[in-house]
Design a protein around this motif. Structure first.
Motif, PDB file in Angstrom:
ATOM      1  N   TYR A  79      -7.076  17.155   2.638  1.00 17.41           N
ATOM      2  CA  TYR A  79      -6.563  16.329   1.543  1.00 17.41           C
ATOM      3  C   TYR A  79      -7.639  16.139   0.481  1.00 17.41           C
ATOM      4  O   TYR A  79      -7.376  16.222  -0.713  1.00 17.41           O
ATOM      5  CB  TYR A  79      -6.128  14.992   2.142  1.00 17.41           C
ATOM      6  CG  TYR A  79      -5.443  14.029   1.214  1.00 17.41           C
ATOM      7  CD1 TYR A  79      -4.057  14.053   1.059  1.00 17.41           C
ATOM      8  CD2 TYR A  79      -6.171  13.077   0.513  1.00 17.41           C
ATOM      9  CE1 TYR A  79      -3.421  13.152   0.236  1.00 17.41           C
ATOM     10  CE2 TYR A  79      -5.541  12.167  -0.320  1.00 17.41           C
ATOM     11  CZ  TYR A  79      -4.173  12.204  -0.454  1.00 17.41           C
ATOM     12  OH  TYR A  79      -3.550  11.312  -1.270  1.00 17.41           O
ATOM     13  N   ASP A  80      -8.875  15.910   0.939  1.00 10.26           N
ATOM     14  CA  ASP A  80      -9.969  15.749  -0.012  1.00 10.26           C
ATOM     15  C   ASP A  80     -10.216  17.013  -0.804  1.00 10.26           C
ATOM     16  O   ASP A  80     -10.509  16.958  -1.994  1.00 10.26           O
ATOM     17  CB  ASP A  80     -11.248  15.352   0.731  1.00 10.26           C
ATOM     18  CG  ASP A  80     -11.301  13.858   0.966  1.00 10.26           C
ATOM     19  OD1 ASP A  80     -10.505  13.151   0.313  1.00 10.26           O
ATOM     20  OD2 ASP A  80     -12.106  13.402   1.798  1.00 10.26           O
ATOM     21  N   ARG A  83      -7.550  17.635  -3.504  1.00  6.03           N
ATOM     22  CA  ARG A  83      -7.687  16.821  -4.696  1.00  6.03           C
ATOM     23  C   ARG A  83      -8.595  17.495  -5.714  1.00  6.03           C
ATOM     24  O   ARG A  83      -8.533  17.205  -6.900  1.00  6.03           O
ATOM     25  CB  ARG A  83      -8.262  15.472  -4.291  1.00  6.03           C
ATOM     26  CG  ARG A  83      -8.051  14.407  -5.308  1.00  6.03           C
ATOM     27  CD  ARG A  83      -8.509  13.098  -4.768  1.00  6.03           C
ATOM     28  NE  ARG A  83      -9.833  13.225  -4.180  1.00  6.03           N
ATOM     29  CZ  ARG A  83     -10.437  12.249  -3.516  1.00  6.03           C
ATOM     30  NH1 ARG A  83      -9.821  11.115  -3.327  1.00  6.03           N
ATOM     31  NH2 ARG A  83     -11.629  12.426  -3.022  1.00  6.03           N
ATOM     32  N   TYR A 111      -2.828  10.333  -6.990  1.00  5.11           N
ATOM     33  CA  TYR A 111      -4.273  10.176  -6.795  1.00  5.11           C
ATOM     34  C   TYR A 111      -4.919   9.097  -7.655  1.00  5.11           C
ATOM     35  O   TYR A 111      -6.110   8.866  -7.544  1.00  5.11           O
ATOM     36  CB  TYR A 111      -4.976  11.512  -7.055  1.00  5.11           C
ATOM     37  CG  TYR A 111      -4.706  12.564  -5.997  1.00  5.11           C
ATOM     38  CD1 TYR A 111      -5.255  12.434  -4.727  1.00  5.11           C
ATOM     39  CD2 TYR A 111      -3.930  13.666  -6.266  1.00  5.11           C
ATOM     40  CE1 TYR A 111      -5.023  13.384  -3.759  1.00  5.11           C
ATOM     41  CE2 TYR A 111      -3.684  14.626  -5.301  1.00  5.11           C
ATOM     42  CZ  TYR A 111      -4.240  14.478  -4.048  1.00  5.11           C
ATOM     43  OH  TYR A 111      -4.012  15.423  -3.090  1.00  5.11           O
ATOM     44  N   LEU A 159      -5.369  16.811 -13.007  1.00  5.40           N
ATOM     45  CA  LEU A 159      -6.492  15.981 -12.568  1.00  5.40           C
ATOM     46  C   LEU A 159      -7.846  16.583 -12.940  1.00  5.40           C
ATOM     47  O   LEU A 159      -8.861  16.214 -12.374  1.00  5.40           O
ATOM     48  CB  LEU A 159      -6.420  15.772 -11.054  1.00  5.40           C
ATOM     49  CG  LEU A 159      -5.207  14.991 -10.555  1.00  5.40           C
ATOM     50  CD1 LEU A 159      -5.153  15.001  -9.055  1.00  5.40           C
ATOM     51  CD2 LEU A 159      -5.247  13.564 -11.062  1.00  5.40           C
TER      52      LEU A 159
END
Ligand SMILES: Nc1ncnc2c1ncn2[C@@H]1O[C@H](COP(=O)(O)OP(=O)(O)OP(=O)(O)O)[C@@H](O)[C@H]1O
Ligand SMILES: [Mg+2]
Lengths: 253, 380
Positions: A79-80, A83, A111, A159
Motif C-alpha cells: 500500500y505504501d 501511494r 490518500y 498525487l
C-alpha cells in the motif's frame, strides 16, 4: 540525484499458465530518469509493467521499488509503495460509472483529507495539464479515445507520484497532442523529479524523451538492447534493433 | 486511511515581527500528504490571530508541487484574496517551476456540462420520458430485427451460428439440469407432503399423485424452470451482450458486416426454445419422483399404484399445455435478456443493471403470461 536505482528487476520470469512471456529479465531504473520500454506488439511490454507494479506475481525473480521488494512484501508495505506510483493503463481504465472529476479525485480522496473545494481545484488543475479543462462532468464513455488517454494520464498524475508507469501514453493521438504529451512528460519529470517508465512505439517520442531504453524481443523473451536511443540507432550490433530505430521494414525472406 | 496516522513530512514556525505582521516559515515537503494539514493549520491560525500582513517563507522547503501551490492559493484566499497583505518569500525559487505552469485564477471557470444531480423535478421527468421512449424504440427495432433474423435463418439456414447455439444449449440446459432437478424434486416432495395432510383426512391418499402430477406438469414445472433459467441464463445474456455493447464489440461486428441480432440473439433464442421445454420435462419427472417418495414412505401407497394414478391423470393435453407454456417462457427469457443487453449504455454498472433488469422483467413477464394462460384455459 546521482545514479541511484529506484526500481530493480532481477531475473524476472513472467508466465501466463504454461506460456513463458519473459524469461530472466534483469534491469534497473535510476531515480529521476525517463526510461522507455520498447518492443514489437505482443512481446510482453504490458506484462512487464504489470509485474513491475505488483499486479501479477512473477514465477521467479524479484522486483524492488524504492527498496521494497514488492513480490514478497506484505499488504501494508505494498500500500505504501502504491501511494508512490501512478499508472496509466494501455486501455486508460477509467471507471465508467464515474465522471472524469470523480475518477481523478478518487486517489486524492483516498490518500488525503483535503476539503471538497480544494480537491476540485486540484482536479481541474490536473485536467488543465492534459488540456481537458471543462470536461469535469463528462463520463468516460462520452470521450474520444485520445481524451480517455489524457484523462487516464491526469488520474495517474493525481498525487504527483514519485514513479509513473505509462503504457503507450501517445498511442492513438494526433502528432500535435502526442508532442504535447511528450512535453508534459518532460515537464513532469523535471518539475516533480518523477521517475518515468514508459512503454511506447513512437520513434519521435523515444528520441525526444527517452534517456535510456530497453528493447524486449518476443523470440528471446528478454532484453535484446539497452542504452541511449541515439546510440542504439547508430551503433547497435543487433540488426533488429537498428531496424527498429531506423524504421526499416523486415527484409522479405 | 493509513497515511493520516503518520507524521507529516512538514512543519512550520510562526514569527511575529511587529504587531499584526506574521511570518510563517515552512520546513520540509509541501506535497499531497502535508497539504490538508497545512491548510487546516493556516486557517486556524489566520482565524485566531487575524494578521494584517502575512509572509510565507519557503526557504526551508525541500519539495514543492501543485499541492503546495494549492496551499498557497488557499492561504491567499483566507487572507481575503488581496495581494497587498500576503507575500511569498521564496529565495531559492522553488515555486517557479510549478507556478509558471499553473494559474489557479483560470481554474475557476465553470465546467461545460452541469451535472444531472441538480436538475429539477420537471427536467428529470422529461428526461426519463425521453429515456423510456428511446428504450421503446430500441425494443421495437430489436423485435423487428429478431423477426428478420428468423426469416433469414429459415431462408438461409447457414446464417445460424450452429456452434454458438450448441454452446448456449449446454450452458442453458445441461448445466442447469442439476439445480432444476433438485428444486423440482423438493417441490414435488413438499407438495405431496402438504396435500397429504389434507387428503389423508378423507382417505383420498391416492389423489396426492394426481395433484402433484397436474400441479407440476401444467403449472409449477414450467414456471419453476423458467424462473431458474431466467436467473441463470437471462442475466448472463444481458451481461454478455451488455459488456460487448459498452466495449464497442457490437459496433465491431456491425462494421464487419454481421447483423448483431442474428449473430448474438438467434443462437441464444433457438437454444432456449429447444432446451427449456426439455428442462421442464425433467423438472416434471423429478417432482413426480419427489411425490412418489412421500406416497410410498408416508402414505403407504405402492409404487405401481402411484405411477398408474399419475399416468391416468396426465392427459396428452396437459403435457402439451405445459410444453407450450415453457416454449413461450423460453422466448420471453431470451428476448428480454438479449434486449436488455442491447439497451446497455455507459459503463460497468450499466452491465450490472442490464442483468438485474433482465431477470426482473422476465420473471414479471413469465408470471403475467402464465396468468393469461390460466384465463385462456378457463374459456377453452
Ligand atoms: N491475461 C493474459 N493471459 C494469458 N496470456 C496473456 C495475458 N495477457 C497477455 N498475454 C500474452 O502475453 C504476451 C504479451 O502480451 P503483452 O500485453 O504484454 O504485450 P505488449 O508487448 O504489451 O503488446 P502491445 O504492444 O500490443 O500492447 C502476448 O503473447 C499475450 O498473448
Ligand atoms: Mg501492451
Amino acid at each position: 540525484m546521482g545514479k541511484e536505482p529506484i526500481i530493480q528487476v532481477e531475473n524476472l520470469v513472467a508466465q501466463y499458465g504454461e506460456d513463458v512471456i519473459l524469461d530472466h529479465v534483469s534491469f534497473e531504473v535510476f531515480t529521476g530518469e525517463i526510461f522507455v520500454v520498447l518492443g514489437g506488439s505482443g512481446c510482453g511490454k504490458s506484462t512487464l509493467l504489470r509485474h513491475m507494479i505488483g499486479l501479477e506475481t512473477p514465477s521467479s525473480g524479484n522486483v524492488t521499488i524504492d527498496k521494497v521488494n514488492i513480490t514478497t512484501c506484505d499488504d501494508h508495505a505494498r500500500y505504501d509503495v502504491l501511494r508512490k506510483i501512478g499508472v496509466l493503463f494501455q486501455s486508460s481504465a477509467l471507471i465508467g460509472s464515474m465522471t472524469l472529476a470523480e475518477n481523478i479525485a478518487l486517489p486524492i480522496l483516498e490518500y488525503t483529507s483535503l476539503s471538497k473545494s480544494a480537491i476540485e481545484k486540484i482536479v481541474s488543475l490536473k485536467l488543465t495539464m492534459v488540456d481537458l479543462n471543462g470536461y469535469e462532468n463528462y463520463f468516460p464513455s462520452e470521450l474520444s479515445g485520445g481524451m480517455k488517454k489524457r484523462a487516464g494520464l491526469a488520474r495517474a498524475l493525481a498525487l504527483n507520484p514519485k514513479i509513473l508507469f505509462l503504457d503507450e501514453p501517445t498511442a492513438g493521438l494526433d502528432p500535435i497532442t502526442s508532442a504535447e504529451i511528450d512535453e508534459l512528460v518532460l515537464h513532469i519529470n523535471k518539475s516533480i523529479d518523477a521517475t518515468m517508465v514508459i512503454v511506447t512505439h513512437e520513434l519521435d517520442s523515444i528520441f525526444m524523451i527517452a534517456q535510456r531504453v530497453i528493447m524486449l524481443d518476443k523470440q528471446t523473451k528478454g532484453v535484446i538492447a539497452q542504452g541511449n536511443p541515439e546510440d542504439l540507432k547508430e551503433n547497435s550490433l543487433n540488426p533488429l534493433v537498428r531496424q527498429f530505430f531506423n524504421r526499416w521494414s523486415k527484409p522479405l525472406a | 486511511m493509513m497515511n493520516t496516522s503518520k507524521l507529516p513530512s512538514c512543519s512550520f514556525d510562526i514569527v511575529e515581527k511587529e504587531r499584526g505582521a506574521l511570518t510563517v516559515h515552512i520546513k520540509g515537503k509541501m506535497d499531497f500528504q502535508s497539504a490538508s494539514l497545512l491548510i487546516k493549520a493556516f486557517s486556524t491560525m489566520i482565524k485566531s490571530r487575524s494578521p494584517k500582513f502575512l509572509t510565507v517563507g519557503l526557504e526551508q522547503v525541500t519539495y514543492f508541487d501543485d499541492y503546495g501551490a494549492l496551499v498557497l492559493d488557499e492561504v491567499k484566499r483566507l487572507m481575503g484574496n488581496l495581494n497587498h497583505n500576503f507575500k511569498i518569500d521564496d529565495p531559492h525559487h522553488i515555486t517557479d517551476k510549478i507556478l509558471s505552469f499553473i494559474n489557479f485564477e483560470s481554474l475557476n471557470q465553470p465546467a461545460d456540462k452541469i451535472s444531472g444531480k441538480t436538475d429539477g423535478f420537471v427536467v428529470n421527468l422529461g428526461q426519463s420520458a425521453l429515456v423510456h421512449s428511446a428504450d421503446t424504440r430500441t425494443m421495437i427495432s430489436f423485435l423487428g430485427s429478431v423477426f428478420l433474423s428468423f426469416i433469414r435463418i429459415l431462408t438461409h439456414p447457414k446464417s445460424l451460428r450452429i456452434s454458438d447455439t450448441l454452446v448456449s444449449m449446454e450452458k442453458i440446459g445441461v448445466n442447469a439440469l442439476p439445480i432444476v432437478s433438485l428444486i423440482s424434486f423438493l417441490l414435488g416432495f413438499v407438495m405431496a407432503f402438504m396435500s397429504s395432510l389434507q387428503l389423508q383426512q378423507f382417505g383420498a391418499n391416492i389423489y396426492v399423485a394426481s395433484l402433484v402430477a397436474i400441479g407440476m406438469v401444467s403449472e409449477l414445472g414450467p414456471i419453476m424452470t423458467a424462473i431458474v433459467v431466467a436467473g441463470r441464463s437471462g442475466s448472463a445474456f444481458a451481461a454478455e451482450i451488455g459488456s460487448m455493447k459498452i466495449s464497442e464489440e457490437i459496433d465491431a461486428l456491425t462494421s464487419m458486416g454481421f447483423e448483431p441480432v442474428l449473430f448474438l440473439t438467434a443462437p441464444r433464442m433457438i437454444a432456449s426454445i429447444i432446451v427449456v421445454p426439455i428442462l421442464t420435462f425433467f423438472s416434471d419427472i423429478f417432482a413426480i419422483l419427489g411425490g412418489l417418495v412421500i406416497g410410498v414412505f408416508m402414505l403407504n401407497l405402492t409404487m405401481t399404484s402411484y405411477i398408474s394414478q399419475t399416468l391416468e391423470t396426465l392427459t396428452f393435453f396437459e403435457i402439451t399445455w405445459g410444453a407450450m407454456k415453457s416454449f413461450v417462457f423460453a422466448v420471453i427469457i431470451s428476448l428480454v435478456g438479449c434486449l436488455r443487453g442491447f439497451q446497455t449504455r455507459g459503463g460497468a454498472d450499466a452491465v450490472g443493471n442490464a442483468a438485474t433488469s433482465a431477470v426482473v422483467s422476465s420473471i414479471f413477464l413469465i408470471i403475467l403470461f402464465d396468468s393469461f394462460f390460466a384465463i385462456l384455459r378457463s374459456y377453452w
